[in-house]
Design an enzyme around this catalytic site. Structure first.
Site, mmCIF file in Angstrom:
data_model
loop_
_atom_site.group_PDB
_atom_site.id
_atom_site.type_symbol
_atom_site.label_atom_id
_atom_site.label_comp_id
_atom_site.label_asym_id
_atom_site.label_seq_id
_atom_site.Cartn_x
_atom_site.Cartn_y
_atom_site.Cartn_z
ATOM 1 C CG HIS A 2 -0.406 0.167 2.520
ATOM 2 N ND1 HIS A 2 -0.201 -0.883 3.381
ATOM 3 C CD2 HIS A 2 0.014 1.270 3.170
ATOM 4 C CE1 HIS A 2 0.320 -0.432 4.512
ATOM 5 N NE2 HIS A 2 0.458 0.877 4.407
ATOM 6 C CG ASP A 24 0.195 -4.291 2.726
ATOM 7 O OD1 ASP A 24 0.416 -3.839 1.586
ATOM 8 O OD2 ASP A 24 -0.039 -3.565 3.705
ATOM 9 C CB SER A 59 3.181 2.101 6.385
ATOM 10 O OG SER A 59 2.613 0.897 5.952
#
Length: 432
Positions: A143, A173, A252
């Site tokens: 993402h 992910d 992230s």
């Protein structure tokens, strides 16, 4: 009661002092001897790790293993403090100094078109990543780079390189990027650790770029293990590591480290109503990352075992129409001819119906409804994909199906299939 004279007492004190001095001298010699031996042992350990890294770098890939060229042996636990630091502080400083240069800042731009069909930047984003190979391979989250037209990777020395996607895996992910470092640049790397033996309460360290503040370090503990977290509508990531280390937007894709500077997870998401850290963050375990990265480097995709079947999400409306006794699970619409699923006895539907209000599709009802795979309950498609996430072609799974008002267990051998899944926006979690 026995009495002692003054002479006896003096003699006993002197004798005791002599004995104590002798014992102290012996212990001191032993400590000094051990102190001299310790650096030698540490040197041998470091040499062993260096040799291991060299051998790994020169080894050819075999099976599912991919050799990574790293230069980061694990840190030794600090046994003494210098400069007035506590042991914990000294260990934190050592981990940061060892790893911070291997954490990169990833910035992206998404291009679109204006009313005049001219290309313009429609959005941008930033995140973190870890250099895992001296040749410029970086691991991050999907993402972070999703839909990006350009990817820039910034290093600790201020240099910026253009990155390209080697492979990405929506189910976990995890994405692997590559940039070409300058010829005179010796990249620092972060080595994969072990997430199989983690304990709740264990100290962890996160390094990333929250709110564009590059290479920020936070510390905390492991708050929970084995958390199944729904990352998006069709993706559930199992066995997530929960931590209270402060993780914010921009973290992230960055590493979650143990006290020896080894990556044990990839920071991925937080639970938050405000968009900032609330002390509930989640990281993908490195055991998953190790397997996924190996496939991405070798094949450009993750080769999972699949059943060659077409599925439809069961709902109360479908269950009522078809006369099913349950309204959860995934309905087997079709089974590919000659597939292992067909050979095992999985049954597809026989009654064709139009499903969907807009652009309806033809589905087939009356077949099996999958309610569990091995020990994992399958209530929806996300559960189904999660149950197969770590399976390989050739693995045999136990599929529980609802058929004829009863449940049956069927053993099915998984097959190879190209990736065909897409990601969608998260609902219950906020991607960083």
């Amino acid at each position: 009661m026995k009495l002692y004279s003054r002479h006896h007492i003096v003699f006993a004190v002197v004798a005791s002092s002599v004995v104590a001095a002798t014992i102290s001298a012996f212990i001191s010699r032993k400590v000094i001897s051990n102190g001299k031996a310790a650096p030698k042992a540490e040197a041998q350990s470091a040499i062993s790790l260096t040799v291991s890294d060299t051998e790994q770098a020169s080894a050819e890939s075999s099976g599912d293993q991919v050799a990574l060229q790293t230069n980061t042996p694990a840190l030794q636990i600090v046994a003494a403090t210098d400069g007035g630091y506590t042991q914990d502080e000294a260990q934190n400083i050592a981990v940061y100094e060892k790893c911070n240069e291997a954490v990169v800042n990833i910035t992206t731009q998404v291009m679109g078109y204006n009313w005049f069909l001219e290309p313009v930047v429609t959005s941008s984003g930033s995140g973190s990543g870890s250099i895992i190979d001296k040749r410029g391979y970086v691991v991050t989250n999907v993402h972070v780079i999703e839909n990006a037209s350009t990817i820039n990777i910034s290093l600790a020395d201020g240099s910026t390189y253009e990155g390209r996607v080697i492979g990405k895996d929506t189910e976990s992910d995890i994405a692997v990027l590559k940039f070409e470092p300058a010829a005179n640049v010796e990249l620092k790397t972060i080595a994969f650790g072990d997430s199989e033996n983690l304990k709740v309460g264990q100290k962890v360290i996160a390094i990333g770029n929250p709110f564009a503040l590059e290479r920020t370090m936070t510390t905390g503990i492991i708050s929970g293990l084995g958390r199944p977290i729904q990352e998006s509508e069709n993706v559930i990531i199992r066995n997530m590591i929960q931590t209270d280390a402060a993780i914010n937007p921009g973290n992230s894709g960055g590493p979650l480290l143990d006290s020896q500077g080894r990556m044990i997870g990839i920071n991925t998401m937080i639970y938050s109503s405000s968009g900032s850290s609330a002390g509930v963050g989640f990281a993908i375990p490195v055991s998953t990352a190790r397997r996924v990265v190996a496939d991405l480097l070798k094949y450009g995709e993750v080769r999972r075992g699949v059943m060659r079947i077409s599925l439809v999400q069961n709902t109360s409306r479908i269950a009522s129409y078809a006369g099913y006794g349950i309204s959860t699970g995934v309905i087997v619409s079709k089974v590919s001819s000659g597939s292992e699923a067909q050979k095992a006895g999985i049954q597809g539907g026989t009654k064709a119906v139009q499903y969907g209000r807009f652009n309806p599709a033809t589905i087939y009802l009356g077949g099996d409804i999958i309610t569990a795979i091995d020990s994992i309950t399958v209530s929806n498609y996300a559960d189904y994909a999660s149950a197969l996430e770590d399976k390989r072609p050739g693995d045999t799974i136990t599929v529980t199906v609802y058929r004829g008002r009863g449940y049956q267990k069927i053993k099915v051998k998984l097959e190879s299939s190209p990736q065909a899944s897409t990601n969608s926006s998260g609902k219950k979690t906020r991607s960083l």
